[in-house]
Design a protein around this motif. Sequence first.
Motif, short mmCIF file in Angstrom:
data_model
loop_
_atom_site.label_atom_id
_atom_site.label_comp_id
_atom_site.label_asym_id
_atom_site.label_seq_id
_atom_site.Cartn_x
_atom_site.Cartn_y
_atom_site.Cartn_z
N SER A 48 -88.57 42.67 -4.10
CA SER A 48 -89.06 42.67 -5.24
C SER A 48 -89.75 41.33 -5.75
N ALA A 49 -89.32 40.31 -4.89
CA ALA A 49 -89.94 38.82 -4.95
C ALA A 49 -91.41 38.73 -4.34
N GLN A 50 -91.87 40.13 -3.51
CA GLN A 50 -93.05 39.96 -2.93
C GLN A 50 -94.14 41.09 -3.41
N PRO A 51 -94.90 40.81 -4.43
CA PRO A 51 -95.81 41.65 -4.83
C PRO A 51 -96.36 42.76 -3.58
N TRP A 52 -96.82 42.09 -2.61
CA TRP A 52 -97.43 43.09 -1.62
C TRP A 52 -96.30 44.06 -1.18
N LEU A 96 -93.92 45.33 -2.72
CA LEU A 96 -93.68 46.06 -3.99
C LEU A 96 -94.68 47.23 -3.99
N GLU A 97 -96.14 46.50 -3.87
CA GLU A 97 -97.00 47.56 -3.54
C GLU A 97 -97.16 48.55 -2.38
N ALA A 98 -96.75 48.03 -1.10
CA ALA A 98 -96.55 48.87 0.00
C ALA A 98 -95.69 49.81 -0.04
N LEU A 99 -94.41 49.43 -0.82
CA LEU A 99 -93.60 50.69 -1.00
C LEU A 99 -93.93 51.59 -1.88
N THR A 100 -94.56 51.25 -3.00
CA THR A 100 -95.36 52.22 -3.75
C THR A 100 -96.55 53.11 -3.20
N LEU A 101 -97.11 52.49 -2.34
CA LEU A 101 -98.06 53.22 -1.72
C LEU A 101 -97.29 54.38 -0.64
N LEU A 102 -96.42 53.80 0.02
CA LEU A 102 -95.88 54.53 0.99
C LEU A 102 -95.00 55.73 0.33
N GLY A 103 -94.38 55.47 -0.98
CA GLY A 103 -93.63 56.64 -1.67
C GLY A 103 -94.91 57.46 -2.03
N ALA A 104 -95.92 57.09 -2.67
CA ALA A 104 -96.86 58.04 -3.31
C ALA A 104 -97.53 58.85 -2.30
N GLY A 105 -97.89 58.34 -0.94
CA GLY A 105 -98.41 58.76 0.38
C GLY A 105 -97.54 59.94 0.89
N TYR A 106 -96.26 59.46 0.89
CA TYR A 106 -95.27 60.52 1.34
C TYR A 106 -95.26 61.83 0.23
N LEU A 107 -95.32 61.80 -0.90
CA LEU A 107 -95.21 62.69 -1.69
C LEU A 107 -96.65 63.60 -1.93
N ALA A 108 -97.75 62.81 -1.63
CA ALA A 108 -98.84 63.62 -1.44
C ALA A 108 -98.96 64.34 -0.15
N HIS A 109 -98.32 63.99 1.10
CA HIS A 109 -98.13 64.46 2.19
C HIS A 109 -97.34 65.91 2.16
N LEU A 110 -96.44 65.55 1.32
CA LEU A 110 -95.59 66.98 0.97
C LEU A 110 -96.27 67.87 0.21
N GLY A 111 -97.07 67.54 -0.42
CA GLY A 111 -98.05 68.24 -1.66
C GLY A 111 -99.05 68.93 -0.65
N ALA A 112 -99.75 68.26 0.36
CA ALA A 112 -100.82 68.67 1.35
C ALA A 112 -100.14 69.81 2.10
N ARG A 113 -98.72 69.51 2.57
CA ARG A 113 -98.26 70.56 3.43
C ARG A 113 -97.90 71.89 2.74
N SER A 114 -97.60 71.72 1.49
CA SER A 114 -97.25 73.12 0.76
C SER A 114 -98.30 73.71 0.42
N LEU A 115 -99.67 72.78 0.08
CA LEU A 115 -100.87 73.47 -0.24
C LEU A 115 -101.45 74.18 1.11
N ALA A 116 -101.36 73.54 2.34
CA ALA A 116 -101.55 74.32 3.54
C ALA A 116 -100.96 75.50 3.92
N GLU A 117 -99.63 75.60 3.62
CA GLU A 117 -98.80 76.70 3.70
C GLU A 117 -99.16 77.95 2.76
N ALA A 118 -99.41 77.38 1.69
CA ALA A 118 -99.76 78.54 0.63
C ALA A 118 -101.10 79.15 0.95
N ARG A 119 -102.11 78.39 1.71
CA ARG A 119 -103.42 78.94 1.95
C ARG A 119 -103.27 79.80 3.13
#
Length: 211
Positions: A68-72, A74-97
Amino acid sequence: MLTDPGHLLLFVAASVALIGLPGPNVLYICTRSMTQGTAAGLVSALGVETGTLVHVLATAFGVAALVSAQPWALEALTLLGAGYLAHLGARSLAEARSTDRADGTAAPTHRLPRVYGQGVLVNVLNPKVMLFFLAFLPQWVSEGATGTQARTEMLVLGAITFLLGLVMDLAYASAAGVLGHRLPTRALTGRSAKYTVAAVYFGLAITTVLT
């Protein structure tokens, strides 16, 4: 503090009030239950709360404070978390199609170990959960406690929070599973279930970045 029943009861009440309100993790768990069955929701809850234990350990041993003391960081963790959720969303979307389930039959069951692992990562990669424990747990440590004593108290308090969160998440998962079975339509089965899950994941990813 741990030997004071009144103070401990106040901690439990505060924990229930703060973690009992539905949030992104609850939405994630309920979506699993409603679209993939109660078992998937329950296993997701176990995974999410395993991630809670990781955050508790990180707080008790000072890792969360360093991040938490390092802004970079925190930003990296945020992007990793968002990226992983987006990855799960893309996988579900691909499975649906790619899945032809026009007959409205139930969506295929995911392997529960994978569901569990995804739940762990969804929580571990959420910086808001880390910051919550970093801000919350130290407030309840005995005044003047340092070193091993402070660490031990935070671990015990974190374990209590984990148990409370697990009970509530399992309840949400069970209720969502029952609701999914009782819906009057088949809107959450087959291909539509995949689109629903994908939409939730993408929404959570956007929320993670924006907040």
